[in-house]
Design a protein around this motif. Structure first.
Motif, PDB file in Angstrom:
ATOM      1  N   UNK A 391       0.854  -1.180   0.000  1.00 58.16           N
ATOM      2  CA  UNK A 391       0.000   0.000   0.000  1.00 58.16           C
ATOM      3  C   UNK A 391       0.894   1.235   0.000  1.00 58.16           C
ATOM      4  N   UNK A 392       0.752   2.120  -0.978  1.00 60.95           N
ATOM      5  CA  UNK A 392       1.583   3.323  -1.010  1.00 60.95           C
ATOM      6  C   UNK A 392       1.432   4.153   0.268  1.00 60.95           C
ATOM      7  N   UNK A 393       2.564   4.642   0.735  1.00 59.11           N
ATOM      8  CA  UNK A 393       2.632   5.537   1.902  1.00 59.11           C
ATOM      9  C   UNK A 393       2.169   4.873   3.199  1.00 59.11           C
ATOM     10  N   UNK A 394       2.111   3.542   3.215  1.00 60.20           N
ATOM     11  CA  UNK A 394       1.815   2.804   4.446  1.00 60.20           C
ATOM     12  C   UNK A 394       2.805   1.647   4.553  1.00 60.20           C
ATOM     13  N   UNK A 395       4.040   1.920   4.922  1.00 61.01           N
ATOM     14  CA  UNK A 395       5.050   0.851   4.985  1.00 61.01           C
ATOM     15  C   UNK A 395       4.599  -0.282   5.906  1.00 61.01           C
ATOM     16  N   UNK A 396       4.758  -1.496   5.415  1.00 63.77           N
ATOM     17  CA  UNK A 396       4.341  -2.655   6.190  1.00 63.77           C
ATOM     18  C   UNK A 396       2.871  -2.993   6.032  1.00 63.77           C
TER      19      UNK A 396
END
Length: 469
Positions: A391-396
């Motif tokens: 998910x972009x801009x949600x690391x992990x």
């Protein structure tokens, strides 16, 4: 729209034929309480979530490494979403999607899209045979029928383009037109028929037996545990996953295998993956006497650009049919952005009555009745392709969802891509999903109108024009 801006599974769904006899794992909870923490939390115990867990275990073993701790959280019973409510097809698209991708991405990507689906039939069969899974798997032919001249021309053109471009799956398709289409398909009024190989199975049984294997190898399954929020931890080290009634837990990594419900936890997907309600039925011939002509193929029944049905004969003599769009499509609020599968789509409640008598040659005088009708929620992406990746801009945070009613021939390999990405941080080319599936920022943030809305506007506009004539 009629639906809540945050789609979540209904507390109680209509009864699906596939789920008529619950398997022991249906409401399984591996532990009384939620674990405090897991390396990976997978949200959703359908085909996607289960396959990801299985590939994580298999790949960990193959690489000689310890498997991560895995928790699967499911809002309702195991496999109670779209996978447990579909038509039972395992039917790749050997030419239409490829022809479309030819125009946008060229022949190499088009071949990847087509062959990616086709390979899964054999790999799912290999899994079923190696593990002795009892799910009524059958290889079959598909009769893909068009009832209108325009549709016949368009599918013929798409096939010609795919063949000319060297798309491997298109090369063996058998096309019939005119009276020959009726003879080959056994369908009255067929203008054309494409025949190609596919498979069919009992999806609920497949997924439940896969889940049983995962649980036996240490996966913690928690059914009847709706997730209400996924938020970054205050210390920035992973995620806090909160449920509606069983508290919360933390996870280093979260995987959203939530298909039509994805925007409930990822609100930025509200217009990108939309819950779409569909309807299915089980038919049964109750008339004694000489049997009608046998139905051995599975079917696609294409009436026009927006109206199509699918049909799967069952070994018990029943027939599963889904579709019925012509009876409700113009009423947008009955199907688009609807996450409630606890009620039927009323305009289509009786669509399946007399279905075989209407369409199949030699069945005119049979007493085929509708025995059961149910609804299910699919996840339609704005461009018709699933979202598989980080998910972009949600690391992990990762997603494997938005299969647009076509998940059975896409999910198994998509899940392998996900497992390799989670374990290794990258995926080698031979295991990667096609480019149109990937979750790059441009696709994620696109403001283009949802393709289902574009089609609906076109159909209703044409209807209004016809009504004035």
């Amino acid at each position: 729209m009629a639906s809540s801006p945050k789609p979540f599974p209904s507390a109680k769904a209509t009864a699906s034929y596939w789920r008529s006899t619950a398997l022991p794992i249906d409401t399984h909870r591996s532990t009384k309480d939620l674990p405090e923490h897991a390396d990976i939390v997978i949200i959703g115990a359908g085909y996607s979530g289960t396959s990801i867990a299985q590939h994580l275990l298999t790949e960990s073993e193959r690489q000689g490494r310890k498997a991560p701790s895995i928790v699967i959280l499911e809002a309702r019973e195991a496999c109670s979403g779209a996978t447990g409510r579909n038509g039972g097809h395992l039917k790749p698209d050997p030419y239409l999607r490829a022809a479309r991708v030819l125009e946008t991405h060229g022949p190499e990507v088009a071949e990847h899209v087509a062959s990616f689906e086709a390979r899964q039939v054999q790999e799912v069969q290999d899994l079923i045979q190696s593990r002795g899974i009892d799910c009524d798997f059958e290889e079959t032919w598909v009769s893909d029928v068009c009832f209108d001249e325009a549709g016949s021309r368009n599918t013929g053109l798409a096939l010609s383009k795919a063949v000319a471009a060297g798309i491997s799956t298109a090369q063996t398709i058998e096309r019939s037109t005119g009276p020959e289409a009726e003879r080959v398909s056994g369908v009255r009024g067929a203008k054309s028929c494409h025949k190609y190989k596919a498979a069919r199975l009992w999806p609920y049984r497949l997924i439940c037996q896969m889940l049983e294997t995962c649980v036996s190898q240490g996966v913690n399954l928690q059914t009847m545990t709706p997730v209400t929020s996924v938020k970054s931890r205050d210390d920035g080290q992973g995620w806090k996953v909160t449920t509606s009634s069983r508290g919360s837990m933390t996870a280093s990594t979260v995987v959203h295998a939530t298909n039509g419900y994805s925007s409930g936890l990822l609100p930025e997907l509200r217009d990108r993956i939309v819950p779409v309600r569909g309807i299915c039925a089980r038919l049964q011939d109750s008339k004694a006497g000489p049997p009608p002509p046998p139905i051995s193929d599975s079917y696609m029944m294409r009436f026009n650009d927006f109206e199509y049905d699918y049909l799967v004969p069952r070994s018990d003599g029943g027939i599963v049919v889904g579709g019925g769009r012509g009876d409700y499509f113009e009423n947008l609020d009955s199907w688009f952005n609807v996450s409630d599968d606890s009620t039927l789509i009323e305009p289509a409640r009786h669509y399946f009555d007399g279905y075989m008598q209407r369409h199949f040659i030699g069945w005119e005088n049979r007493d085929v009745r509708t025995e059961q009708v149910w609804t299910g929620i699919m996840g339609y992406s704005w461009d018709g392709f699933p979202y598989v990746g980080e998910v972009p801009e949600r690391p992990g945070s990762y997603i494997c969802a938005g299969f647009t009613g076509h998940g059975m021939p896409q999910i198994f390999h998509s899940a392998k891509h996900m497992a390799l990405l989670l374990l290794n941080g990258k995926v080698e080319k031979e295991h990667a999903v096609p480019i149109p599936y990937q979750t790059d920022a441009a696709r994620w943030n696109s403001t283009q109108e949802h393709s289902s809305l574009t089609l609906w506007k076109s159909v209703t506009k044409d209807s209004q024009l016809r009504s004035r004539l």
